[in-house]
Scaffold this motif. Structure first.
Motif, PDB file in Angstrom:
ATOM      1  N   ARG A  66       0.896  -1.179  -0.033  1.00 17.60           N
ATOM      2  CA  ARG A  66      -0.009   0.134   0.073  1.00 17.60           C
ATOM      3  C   ARG A  66       0.789   1.231   0.008  1.00 17.60           C
ATOM      4  N   GLN A  67       2.049   1.121   0.397  1.00 16.17           N
ATOM      5  CA  GLN A  67       3.024   2.308   0.523  1.00 16.17           C
ATOM      6  C   GLN A  67       3.340   2.601  -0.936  1.00 16.17           C
ATOM      7  N   PHE A  68       3.611   1.537  -1.864  1.00 13.06           N
ATOM      8  CA  PHE A  68       3.832   1.554  -3.081  1.00 13.06           C
ATOM      9  C   PHE A  68       2.769   2.200  -3.780  1.00 13.06           C
ATOM     10  N   GLN A  69       1.500   1.811  -3.711  1.00 13.01           N
ATOM     11  CA  GLN A  69       0.182   2.315  -4.424  1.00 13.01           C
ATOM     12  C   GLN A  69       0.102   3.867  -4.057  1.00 13.01           C
ATOM     13  N   ALA A  70       0.152   4.164  -2.685  1.00 12.76           N
ATOM     14  CA  ALA A  70       0.013   5.695  -2.228  1.00 12.76           C
ATOM     15  C   ALA A  70       1.105   6.363  -2.925  1.00 12.76           C
ATOM     16  N   LEU A  71       2.340   6.017  -3.040  1.00 10.14           N
ATOM     17  CA  LEU A  71       3.435   6.630  -3.786  1.00 10.14           C
ATOM     18  C   LEU A  71       3.213   6.868  -5.233  1.00 10.14           C
ATOM     19  N   TRP A  72       2.738   5.724  -5.688  1.00 14.33           N
ATOM     20  CA  TRP A  72       2.462   5.625  -7.395  1.00 14.33           C
ATOM     21  C   TRP A  72       1.390   6.773  -7.595  1.00 14.33           C
ATOM     22  N   ASN A  73       0.349   6.783  -6.867  1.00 14.77           N
ATOM     23  CA  ASN A  73      -0.670   7.649  -6.929  1.00 14.77           C
ATOM     24  C   ASN A  73      -0.107   9.186  -6.775  1.00 14.77           C
ATOM     25  N   LEU A  74       0.595   9.265  -5.819  1.00 15.22           N
ATOM     26  CA  LEU A  74       1.182  10.717  -5.743  1.00 15.22           C
ATOM     27  C   LEU A  74       2.023  11.101  -6.650  1.00 15.22           C
ATOM     28  N   TRP A  75       2.737  10.190  -7.404  1.00 18.77           N
ATOM     29  CA  TRP A  75       3.682  10.457  -8.321  1.00 18.77           C
ATOM     30  C   TRP A  75       2.885  11.019  -9.667  1.00 18.77           C
ATOM     31  N   PHE A  76       1.653  10.348  -9.821  1.00 18.99           N
ATOM     32  CA  PHE A  76       0.856  10.443 -11.026  1.00 18.99           C
ATOM     33  C   PHE A  76       0.262  11.670 -10.969  1.00 18.99           C
ATOM     34  N   VAL A  77      -0.043  12.144  -9.729  1.00 20.74           N
ATOM     35  CA  VAL A  77      -0.481  13.529  -9.340  1.00 20.74           C
ATOM     36  C   VAL A  77       0.351  14.293  -9.480  1.00 20.74           C
ATOM     37  N   LYS A  78       1.360  14.483  -9.171  1.00 18.27           N
ATOM     38  CA  LYS A  78       2.669  15.293  -9.241  1.00 18.27           C
ATOM     39  C   LYS A  78       3.111  15.562 -10.761  1.00 18.27           C
ATOM     40  N   PHE A  79       3.235  14.414 -11.433  1.00 19.42           N
ATOM     41  CA  PHE A  79       3.724  14.559 -12.721  1.00 19.42           C
ATOM     42  C   PHE A  79       2.682  14.445 -13.816  1.00 19.42           C
ATOM     43  N   ASN A  80       1.593  14.709 -13.589  1.00 20.42           N
ATOM     44  CA  ASN A  80       0.367  14.578 -14.816  1.00 20.42           C
ATOM     45  C   ASN A  80       0.126  16.241 -15.044  1.00 20.42           C
TER      46      ASN A  80
END
Length: 104
Positions: A90-104
């Motif tokens: 779930r850390q990976f899932q949260a970080l991936w979603n945060l990355w998506f938001v930051k770089f979208n």
């Protein structure tokens, strides 16, 4: 019976997501998170809050856009919860979603 209410609100949110009713899904998930916030902090409650935040993300993105501050705040809180629970998946899932938001 707040625990039962949280479960039903989460299910209502998930059903709203399945019907592409993003606005309703966000409202149901927000209500569930408010109830969880008033409950004692236990591992189960933190885990439930994390799952709800992750489930709420796509609907909130649909309403506010991926670059909105609300979406970023949602995923930042999800990351904090995942770190606190020490759950790598779930850390990976949260970080991936945060990355998506930051770089979208």
């Amino acid at each position: 019976m707040p625990a039962k209410a949280v479960r039903y609100l989460r299910q209502a949110g998930e059903k709203a997501v399945a019907r592409s009713a993003s606005r309703e899904a966000v409202v149901f998930f927000d209500q569930a998170l408010l109830l969880l916030g008033a409950m004692p902090q236990s591992t189960e409650n933190l885990s439930e809050a994390l799952d709800i935040r992750i489930a709420q993300g796509p609907s909130l993105i649909g309403l506010k856009g991926a670059a909105s501050q609300e979406v970023e705040d949602l995923y930042l809180r999800a990351q904090e919860l995942a770190d606190r629970l020490e759950d790598p998946a779930r850390q990976f899932q949260a970080l991936w979603n945060l990355w998506f938001v930051k770089f979208n």
